[in-house]
Design a protein around this motif. Structure first.
Motif, PDB file in Angstrom:
ATOM      1  N   UNK A   1     -29.746  28.226  26.295  1.00 39.32           N
ATOM      2  CA  UNK A   1     -28.426  28.666  25.844  1.00 39.32           C
ATOM      3  C   UNK A   1     -28.475  29.961  25.040  1.00 39.32           C
ATOM      4  N   UNK A   2     -29.484  30.132  24.196  1.00 43.44           N
ATOM      5  CA  UNK A   2     -29.526  31.350  23.379  1.00 43.44           C
ATOM      6  C   UNK A   2     -29.644  32.579  24.265  1.00 43.44           C
ATOM      7  N   UNK A   3     -30.512  32.523  25.275  1.00 39.55           N
ATOM      8  CA  UNK A   3     -30.645  33.652  26.194  1.00 39.55           C
ATOM      9  C   UNK A   3     -29.350  33.897  26.959  1.00 39.55           C
ATOM     10  N   UNK A   4     -28.760  32.833  27.506  1.00 42.18           N
ATOM     11  CA  UNK A   4     -27.561  32.992  28.319  1.00 42.18           C
ATOM     12  C   UNK A   4     -26.378  33.507  27.502  1.00 42.18           C
ATOM     13  N   UNK A   5     -26.333  33.140  26.225  1.00 39.70           N
ATOM     14  CA  UNK A   5     -25.256  33.621  25.368  1.00 39.70           C
ATOM     15  C   UNK A   5     -25.414  35.091  25.030  1.00 39.70           C
ATOM     16  N   UNK A   6     -26.664  35.539  24.884  1.00 39.72           N
ATOM     17  CA  UNK A   6     -26.922  36.917  24.428  1.00 39.72           C
ATOM     18  C   UNK A   6     -27.048  37.914  25.565  1.00 39.72           C
ATOM     19  N   UNK A   7     -27.276  37.441  26.793  1.00 33.16           N
ATOM     20  CA  UNK A   7     -27.636  38.358  27.875  1.00 33.16           C
ATOM     21  C   UNK A   7     -26.452  38.882  28.664  1.00 33.16           C
ATOM     22  N   UNK A   8     -25.233  38.391  28.360  1.00 33.58           N
ATOM     23  CA  UNK A   8     -24.057  38.850  29.083  1.00 33.58           C
ATOM     24  C   UNK A   8     -23.998  38.284  30.485  1.00 33.58           C
ATOM     25  N   UNK A   9     -22.919  38.586  31.224  1.00 31.26           N
ATOM     26  CA  UNK A   9     -22.785  38.082  32.594  1.00 31.26           C
ATOM     27  C   UNK A   9     -23.928  38.516  33.507  1.00 31.26           C
TER      28      UNK A   9
ATOM     29  N   UNK B   1     -25.356  24.976  19.073  1.00 29.17           N
ATOM     30  CA  UNK B   1     -23.898  24.916  19.136  1.00 29.17           C
ATOM     31  C   UNK B   1     -23.225  26.290  19.177  1.00 29.17           C
ATOM     32  N   UNK B   2     -23.610  27.267  18.325  1.00 29.52           N
ATOM     33  CA  UNK B   2     -22.924  28.564  18.367  1.00 29.52           C
ATOM     34  C   UNK B   2     -23.113  29.319  19.685  1.00 29.52           C
ATOM     35  N   UNK B   3     -24.135  28.952  20.446  1.00 27.31           N
ATOM     36  CA  UNK B   3     -24.438  29.662  21.692  1.00 27.31           C
ATOM     37  C   UNK B   3     -23.781  29.012  22.915  1.00 27.31           C
ATOM     38  N   UNK B   4     -23.197  27.833  22.724  1.00 25.49           N
ATOM     39  CA  UNK B   4     -22.739  27.052  23.870  1.00 25.49           C
ATOM     40  C   UNK B   4     -21.596  27.729  24.623  1.00 25.49           C
ATOM     41  N   UNK B   5     -20.505  28.023  23.953  1.00 23.40           N
ATOM     42  CA  UNK B   5     -19.342  28.594  24.649  1.00 23.40           C
ATOM     43  C   UNK B   5     -19.640  29.992  25.189  1.00 23.40           C
ATOM     44  N   UNK B   6     -20.313  30.883  24.437  1.00 19.64           N
ATOM     45  CA  UNK B   6     -20.667  32.173  25.036  1.00 19.64           C
ATOM     46  C   UNK B   6     -21.519  32.029  26.295  1.00 19.64           C
ATOM     47  N   UNK B   7     -22.450  31.080  26.313  1.00 20.89           N
ATOM     48  CA  UNK B   7     -23.258  30.853  27.519  1.00 20.89           C
ATOM     49  C   UNK B   7     -22.382  30.393  28.677  1.00 20.89           C
ATOM     50  N   UNK B   8     -21.445  29.479  28.409  1.00 19.89           N
ATOM     51  CA  UNK B   8     -20.532  29.013  29.451  1.00 19.89           C
ATOM     52  C   UNK B   8     -19.698  30.161  30.006  1.00 19.89           C
ATOM     53  N   UNK B   9     -19.204  31.014  29.129  1.00 18.28           N
ATOM     54  CA  UNK B   9     -18.369  32.135  29.572  1.00 18.28           C
ATOM     55  C   UNK B   9     -19.164  33.127  30.411  1.00 18.28           C
ATOM     56  N   UNK B  10     -20.393  33.393  30.006  1.00 16.94           N
ATOM     57  CA  UNK B  10     -21.217  34.331  30.769  1.00 16.94           C
ATOM     58  C   UNK B  10     -21.560  33.767  32.142  1.00 16.94           C
TER      59      UNK B  10
END
Length: 348
Positions: A90-98, A135-144
């Motif tokens: 999740x941390x990678x997926x949240x930070x790496x953008x689409x 938890x803080x990385x969950x929704x950004x990862x889903x959106x990406x």
């Protein structure tokens, strides 16, 4: 005249296709899937597991991580997949953008299973339960991941959600009092907005068996087990005769309180063990899981949402001897390693 007839025929074909797609989707919701856990030392090869599912009329599976061999075997067998995105990604997926999410998706999933077999990404599992580091990385990862799917032309076809423990509810009794815990709301509120905007379900893991084990004084066995002798719980005009319905409707009430009553619910884990506790018997497991399968097939819904099918994945395909925790955790298998059933159940 020819142009008008052609246009009429074109529109008619699209209407028929839309009706067929809607009927297929409704039929799909009525079919129970099975979770394919891999925390065991004597599990059959993925191709054997995939063939066993098809032999038993099961066409949907939930995978907890994108294991290449399992993806390949299950996709080749024509099984539709809900694929887990591990918490540690999740941390990678949240930070790496689409773009980074698209790279991960191609290499981890689509390199091993075609897009037409992918139905849903379950991003993280029970992230809001226990250790909330992710938890803080969950929704950004889903959106990406959703943005990556949209760029691939898969928006709408592949849903993106996240599976939650029923402990995400701070209140669940009576069901109409259902409410999310305040600590989870900073994550849940943007997630609910995302689910509503994309048409994805709220994924719930719920085990009436564990509720009974943890509180037998207040959770009668018959109520956890769909027993005919269970005393109903009256909640206003609605009556509940089993804990499964009560838990799902407590979640629905919580969704309504947050203004997202239209979000569908999918139960991504439920089941009953066959050993490790006095109530964990093949007979009780057969009774519980057969009722779950039958209710899904009939599309009965719940008292708060009558006639609205609840998609369900039974846990688990096999016993997993590597699972930690209480002894019963290792005995949820519906099938034995030799392919025989642990108890009589019909998925057709």
């Amino acid at each position: 005249m020819a142009t008008g007839a052609a246009l009429w025929l074109y529109l008619l074909c699209h209407v028929l296709l839309a009706v067929a797609a809607a009927a297929a989707a409704a039929d799909d919701r009525g079919k129970s899937g099975i979770c394919h856990g891999r925390v065991g030392g004597n599990l059959p090869p993925p191709a054997t597991a995939a063939a066993l599912l098809r032999q038993n009329g099961v066409t949907k599976a939930r995978l907890f991580l994108p294991d290449p061999a399992v993806l390949q075997a299950f996709a080749a067998a024509g099984i539709d997949l809900t694929v887990g995105v591990p918490n540690e990604n999740l941390t990678f997926l949240a930070a790496s953008g689409p773009e980074g999410a698209a790279r991960w998706l191609r290499s981890a999933v689509l390199a091993h299973a075609p897009a037409e077999r992918l139905r849903c990404l379950a991003v993280g599992n029970e992230v809001l339960y226990g250790d909330t580091f992710y938890a803080p990385h969950l929704v950004p990862a889903m959106m990406n991941l959703h943005a990556a799917l949209a760029a691939m032309g898969l928006e709408g076809r592949v849903k993106v959600s996240s599976a939650h423990s029923s402990s995400v509810l701070a209140a669940s009794y009576p069901p109409s009092a259902g409410a999310f815990g305040p600590a989870a709301l900073p994550v849940l509120r943007p997630m609910l907005r995302f689910l509503a905007d994309t048409g994805a379900p709220f994924m719930l893991n719920t085990y009436p068996f564990i509720s009974y084990v943890n509180d037998p004084a207040n959770v009668p066995l018959a109520y956890a087990l769909f027993g005919a002798g269970a005393a109903p719980v009256q909640d206003g005009a609605l009556a509940y005769t089993n804990l499964f319905d009560a838990t799902v409707d407590a979640l629905v009430a919580a969704l309504e309180k947050e203004g997202f009553g239209g979000v569908p619910v999918a139960v991504t884990e439920t089941g009953w063990p066959t050993a490790g506790h006095p109530a964990a018997t093949p007979q009780n497991a057969a009774a519980y899981n057969a009722e779950i399968v039958g209710r899904a097939a009939r599309g009965v819904g719940t008292p708060r949402r009558p006639g609205v099918p609840v998609e369900v994945f039974l846990f688990d395909m096999y016993d997993e001897d590597g699972k930690p925790g209480a002894e019963f955790e290792r005995h949820f298998g519906i099938f034995r390693a030799d392919g025989s059933k642990a108890y009589d159940i019909n998925f057709a």
